[in-house]
Design a protein around this motif. Structure first.
Motif, short mmCIF file in Angstrom:
data_model
loop_
_atom_site.label_atom_id
_atom_site.label_comp_id
_atom_site.label_asym_id
_atom_site.label_seq_id
_atom_site.Cartn_x
_atom_site.Cartn_y
_atom_site.Cartn_z
N LEU A 6 26.41 -9.67 16.20
CA LEU A 6 27.15 -9.24 17.56
C LEU A 6 28.54 -9.49 17.36
O LEU A 6 29.04 -10.31 16.88
CB LEU A 6 26.59 -10.04 18.83
CG LEU A 6 25.20 -10.05 19.51
CD1 LEU A 6 24.97 -11.20 20.27
CD2 LEU A 6 25.49 -8.78 20.07
N THR A 118 24.06 -5.28 16.37
CA THR A 118 23.20 -5.09 17.45
C THR A 118 24.03 -5.05 18.70
O THR A 118 23.35 -4.53 19.80
CB THR A 118 22.22 -5.93 17.61
OG1 THR A 118 22.83 -7.54 17.81
CG2 THR A 118 21.09 -6.30 16.56
N GLY A 119 25.12 -4.90 18.69
CA GLY A 119 26.14 -4.78 19.98
C GLY A 119 27.61 -5.13 19.96
O GLY A 119 27.80 -6.05 19.09
N VAL A 121 30.25 -7.25 22.41
CA VAL A 121 30.25 -7.98 23.63
C VAL A 121 31.75 -8.00 24.02
O VAL A 121 32.72 -8.43 23.17
CB VAL A 121 29.69 -9.49 23.49
CG1 VAL A 121 30.06 -10.26 24.76
CG2 VAL A 121 28.33 -9.41 23.18
N SER A 461 19.54 -8.30 22.92
CA SER A 461 20.69 -8.23 22.05
C SER A 461 19.76 -7.71 20.46
O SER A 461 20.50 -7.26 19.69
CB SER A 461 21.48 -9.25 21.79
OG SER A 461 20.81 -10.20 21.10
#
Length: 462
Positions: A6, A118-119, A121, A461
């Protein structure tokens, strides 16, 4: 299963970094398949932020810290008009750098069978980075360092702006905001919303992006704000994950720390009775002129209670800021210091009350240790936090709700009355705060509300 990396993009402010980096730590501790990459922005005037980031990430092998290239900050006149506009522009100037670095990270994992990004934030000041996530076909999430009430305000603002495209005014009618049980007085909104030149359009621009993310993570727990958390579960906004209290409960490096003074503070506290001391601390931006200092001193002296008062050292060099003879009269029952280790002081058994500026991190710290608050908000969303604690949650004693930095004097008799009310050993609010401290700690345990919410976010996530 592949490991998940992340990418966190925090705002370059100490109050935002503390809980953001602690949340990153918590994710790694919870699931060893998760790694975190922090993209760090540095304001030229904030060396403490840089040292704190490195301090907190150095002991966590699952966190990789990448310093973003230095950019020229916006002109200082923008900062003077609107700190929110200044920070937003500063963040936006990093978008191309973030895009390049994220692309490099994705490329480095392209042939990996074990790890994938995965992303993203992002802090709510960093929502301009959502476009980077979209371009890279990555999910994006907001980590909101404030509470669910503030989230309600941010989700409300775009609707209000569509209907009334002008700034708010303190004299406007009370507002019906999702997440609040009671109508919110317009006078308690963040000061930035009262200024069309910078602050209001910045808030609206940030708020309009909340609908574009795949989830919103909030530093609160559902038992603290049940009405608000439940009000966001109807599918009208992205899913909300209440994962708090997210706190950093260890000592932090600080250039103002004087080891001799540190030892003096805790020797003094060790000599006090349990729950007998009022602690006063107003955050990194809270300071007062001589007239207000005199009123605080007089109010504390008249209250009869022992106190530990953290204030700017520059004020201490001139004893004229205090009432005549004050320093002599309070010897033994009062201590005045410069920078103070707030978390460790709130954890001390001698501290029974906290006169605070109502920053959300400070509120969560006080709740964690069961220390009730007297509200003296200064800036940002602190007036809204004070309203929430006093009128919505019944967890604090009201001194002021609508105070702004540089506002009218808070008089000694007001301060004395609030201190006496708080320090009453049979205080109803004290009992409620102590109960909430236990509830907050249980929420993070296996099976607790925040424990489960973190688990849901981890599943998302991946």
């Amino acid at each position: 299963m592949k490991k998940a990396d992340l990418i966190f993009i925090p705002a370059p402010g100490i109050g935002h970094l503390v809980s953001t980096l602690e949340f990153a730590n918590r994710l790694i501790d919870r699931d060893d398949r998760i790694s975190i990459t922090i993209l760090s922005m540095k304001l030229p005037s904030s060396p403490l932020v840089d040292s704190f980031t490195k301090f907190l990430t150095a002991s966590q092998p699952g966190i990789r810290l990448i310093d973003l290239p230095q950019v020229d900050p916006p002109p200082l006149d923008i900062l003077m008009k609107s700190p929110e506009h200044f920070i937003s522009l500063f963040v936006e100037s990093h978008v191309s750098h973030v895009k390049n670095i994220v692309a490099d990270i994705l490329s480095s994992y392209s042939n990996s069978d074990s790890t994938r990004v995965t992303g993203l934030v992002v802090d709510f000041f960093c929502v301009s980075m959502i476009d980077v996530a979209k371009e890279m076909n990555l999910p994006s999430y907001i980590f909101l360092t404030s509470n669910a009430g503030f989230l309600g305000l941010m989700l409300y603002l775009p609707t209000r702006h569509d209907q009334i495209s002008i700034e708010c005014k303190p004299s406007d009618p009370d507002l019906l905001i999702t997440g609040f049980v009671k109508p919110v007085p317009s006078s308690l909104l963040p000061s930035a919303l009262f200024h069309l030149d910078g602050g209001y359009p910045t808030y609206v621009k940030l708020a309009q992006r909340f609908k574009d993310v795949d989830g919103i993570v909030v530093n609160t727990f559902s038992e603290l704000e049940p009405y608000a958390v439940n009000s966001f579960s109807g599918g009208l906004s992205p899913p909300v994950y209440a994962v708090g209290p997210v706190l950093h409960l260890k000592s932090q490096p600080n250039p103002d720390l004087d080891e001799v003074q540190y030892q003096k503070i805790f020797r003094w506290l060790d000599d006090q009775r349990d729950s007998s001391v009022v602690f006063l601390c107003f955050g990194s931006h809270g300071s007062f002129g001589a007239a207000q200092v005199k009123e605080i001193a007089s109010g504390l002296e008249s209250s009869g209670y022992n106190f530990l008062w953290s204030m700017r050292l520059s004020s201490l060099k001139d004893e004229d800021v205090f009432p005549e003879g004050f320093l002599e009269r309070i010897k033994g029952r009062g201590m005045i210091c410069g920078w103070a280790p707030q978390v460790e002081i709130l954890a001390h058994k001698a501290v029974g009350g906290f006169l605070s500026h109502c920053g959300w991190n400070s509120i969560l710290e006080s709740l964690w240790f069961g220390v009730p608050i007297i509200t003296w908000p200064m800036y940002a969303e602190q007036q809204l936090n004070a309203f929430r604690m006093v009128r919505e949650l019944d967890l604090a004693v009201e001194l002021r709700l609508d105070y702004r930095m540089g506002g009218d004097l808070v008089m000694a008799n007001e301060i004395e009355k609030a201190v006496r009310s708080l320090m009453d050993g049979e205080s109803r609010i004290r009992k409620k705060v102590e109960e909430m401290a236990e509830i907050g700690r249980r929420s993070l345990m296996d099976g607790g509300s925040s424990f489960d919410s973190i688990g849901q976010f981890i599943v998302l996530s991946f």
